[in-house]
Design a protein around this motif. Structure first.
Motif, PDB file in Angstrom:
ATOM      1  N   VAL A   1       0.878  -1.141   0.024  1.00  0.00           N
ATOM      2  CA  VAL A   1       0.133   0.009   0.200  1.00  0.00           C
ATOM      3  C   VAL A   1       0.845   1.276  -0.083  1.00  0.00           C
ATOM      4  CG1 VAL A   1      -1.564   1.340   1.229  1.00  0.00           C
ATOM      5  CG2 VAL A   1      -2.199  -1.138   1.022  1.00  0.00           C
ATOM      6  N   SER A   2       0.643   2.258  -0.914  1.00  0.00           N
ATOM      7  CA  SER A   2       1.291   3.384  -1.042  1.00  0.00           C
ATOM      8  C   SER A   2       0.725   4.508   0.048  1.00  0.00           C
ATOM      9  CB  SER A   2       0.994   3.768  -2.401  1.00  0.00           C
ATOM     10  OG  SER A   2       1.564   5.181  -2.598  1.00  0.00           O
ATOM     11  N   ASP A   3       1.865   5.318   0.133  1.00  0.00           N
ATOM     12  CA  ASP A   3       1.544   6.590   1.095  1.00  0.00           C
ATOM     13  C   ASP A   3       0.640   7.609   0.402  1.00  0.00           C
ATOM     14  OD1 ASP A   3       3.373   7.206  -0.685  1.00  0.00           O
ATOM     15  OD2 ASP A   3       5.004   8.029   1.072  1.00  0.00           O
ATOM     16  N   ILE A   4       0.304   7.350  -0.755  1.00  0.00           N
ATOM     17  CA  ILE A   4      -0.862   8.140  -1.482  1.00  0.00           C
ATOM     18  C   ILE A   4      -2.249   7.869  -1.309  1.00  0.00           C
ATOM     19  CG2 ILE A   4       1.052   9.051  -3.012  1.00  0.00           C
ATOM     20  CD1 ILE A   4      -0.498   7.516  -5.351  1.00  0.00           C
ATOM     21  N   LEU A   5      -2.573   6.824  -0.579  1.00  0.00           N
ATOM     22  CA  LEU A   5      -3.776   6.525  -0.217  1.00  0.00           C
ATOM     23  C   LEU A   5      -4.505   7.585   0.455  1.00  0.00           C
ATOM     24  CD1 LEU A   5      -5.031   3.312   0.185  1.00  0.00           C
ATOM     25  CD2 LEU A   5      -4.667   3.558   2.459  1.00  0.00           C
ATOM     26  N   PRO A   6      -5.769   7.596  -0.149  1.00  0.00           N
ATOM     27  CA  PRO A   6      -6.757   8.728   0.168  1.00  0.00           C
ATOM     28  C   PRO A   6      -6.810   8.883   1.739  1.00  0.00           C
ATOM     29  CG  PRO A   6      -7.674   7.464  -1.259  1.00  0.00           C
ATOM     30  CD  PRO A   6      -6.527   6.723  -0.891  1.00  0.00           C
TER      31      PRO A   6
ATOM     32  N   PHE B   1      -0.321  -0.167   7.501  1.00  0.00           N
ATOM     33  CA  PHE B   1       0.856   0.671   7.301  1.00  0.00           C
ATOM     34  C   PHE B   1       0.965   1.419   6.111  1.00  0.00           C
ATOM     35  CE2 PHE B   1       2.221  -1.584  11.191  1.00  0.00           C
ATOM     36  CZ  PHE B   1       2.277  -0.589  11.873  1.00  0.00           C
ATOM     37  N   LEU B   2       1.164   2.504   5.750  1.00  0.00           N
ATOM     38  CA  LEU B   2       1.125   3.119   4.646  1.00  0.00           C
ATOM     39  C   LEU B   2       2.793   3.147   4.211  1.00  0.00           C
ATOM     40  CD1 LEU B   2      -0.966   6.278   4.694  1.00  0.00           C
ATOM     41  CD2 LEU B   2      -1.415   3.843   4.019  1.00  0.00           C
ATOM     42  N   VAL B   3       3.199   2.939   2.958  1.00  0.00           N
ATOM     43  CA  VAL B   3       4.633   2.739   2.634  1.00  0.00           C
ATOM     44  C   VAL B   3       5.184   3.785   1.567  1.00  0.00           C
ATOM     45  CG1 VAL B   3       6.483   0.907   1.695  1.00  0.00           C
ATOM     46  CG2 VAL B   3       4.397   0.175   3.228  1.00  0.00           C
ATOM     47  N   SER B   4       6.270   4.423   2.012  1.00  0.00           N
ATOM     48  CA  SER B   4       6.828   5.545   1.130  1.00  0.00           C
ATOM     49  C   SER B   4       7.803   4.882   0.109  1.00  0.00           C
ATOM     50  CB  SER B   4       7.435   6.542   2.125  1.00  0.00           C
ATOM     51  OG  SER B   4       8.526   6.092   2.664  1.00  0.00           O
TER      52      SER B   4
END
Length: 249
Positions: free
Chosen positions: A167-172, A179-182
């Motif tokens: 999952v990307s850190d540009i998730l809404p 966790f969001l990943v950069s």
């Protein structure tokens, strides 16, 4: 770089994953409290994700494939049907039971696909693989577990490749999930665990969520409302989750 906390972060326990996979489809009455208003986990879509199909079309899979965090075995069975030799593993015994059942129903024997119970952060499997497939485990791990996890995969595939989405850190804003990943996290963590990132691209992962069900999901769990203006839907009206697509060697 420490992992930022967020109120919409959702984590499921091993026991809850066992409930999820007690049937092949991942649907049980006991799941009501886990995934309501959905009747299955949001990642348990009917078909193989387009991400995996795309990697196959690009001929990125070697002959021997390790499916890391295989769940109910959908990707493992697909790759076995395509002629690969596959070992899928998961920490949930009911997930592995569901995966074995799926393989039998598709007429696949142990010479083509096998499944094992294993802990991704303390991987003790035998064998060496040409490719590792990972479609949703990395982003469930806290940062202090990621290097040891990827190092374990490197040991299983010392000269092969790793195909991973997370999952990307540009998730809404306030989207419920792991966790969001950069991009920077991927670069540094992969490098520290012995992998070289060959490509890092943006992609999309289909979920079972619709705007209505994601709204209900958040309300039932007292989570902040999702910024629905940023949601991306496919032709079926399902929410698409932004992910990183990583190819590493």
């Amino acid at each position: 770089m420490s992992q930022p906390s967020r109120k919409s972060h959702v984590v499921y326990s091993r026991k809850e994953f066992d409930v999820l996979y007690k049937t092949k489809a991942g649907v049980l009455p006991e799941q009501a409290d886990l995934f309501a208003p959905l009747t299955a986990a949001p990642w348990e879509t009917e078909n193989v994700q387009g991400i995996v199909l795309g990697w196959k079309e690009r001929d990125l899979f070697g002959y021997r494939v390790l499916d890391s965090g295989c769940g109910s075995g959908k990707d493992s069975v697909y790759l076995a049907q395509q002629g690969h030799m596959v070992l899928g593993y998961d920490f949930s015994d009911s997930a592995i039971a569901a995966a074995r059942r799926r393989a039998r129903e598709h007429g696949l024997g142990l010479e083509r696909v096998e499944f094992a119970i294993a802990d991704a952060t303390d991987l003790r499997l035998e064998g060496e693989f040409d490719s590792v497939l990972e479609t949703g485990l990395y982003h469930t791990l806290a940062e202090d577990k990621r290097v040891s996890y990827l190092s374990g995969l490197r040991r299983m595939s010392p000269s092969g490749n790793l195909l991973l989405n997370c999952v990307s850190d540009i998730l809404p804003l306030n989207f419920p999930g792991p966790f969001l990943v950069s991009r920077d996290n991927i670069s540094s963590t992969f490098r520290a665990s012995g992998w070289k990132v060959e490509s890092l691209e943006e992609g999309w992962y289909e979920t079972l969520f619709t705007p209505e069900t994601i709204r209900q999901f958040s309300v039932l769990r007292d989570l902040p409302p999702v910024d629905e203006r940023k949601l991306v839907l496919n032709d079926a009206g399902r929410v698409m989750c932004p992910v990183w697509l990583v190819v590493a060697t």
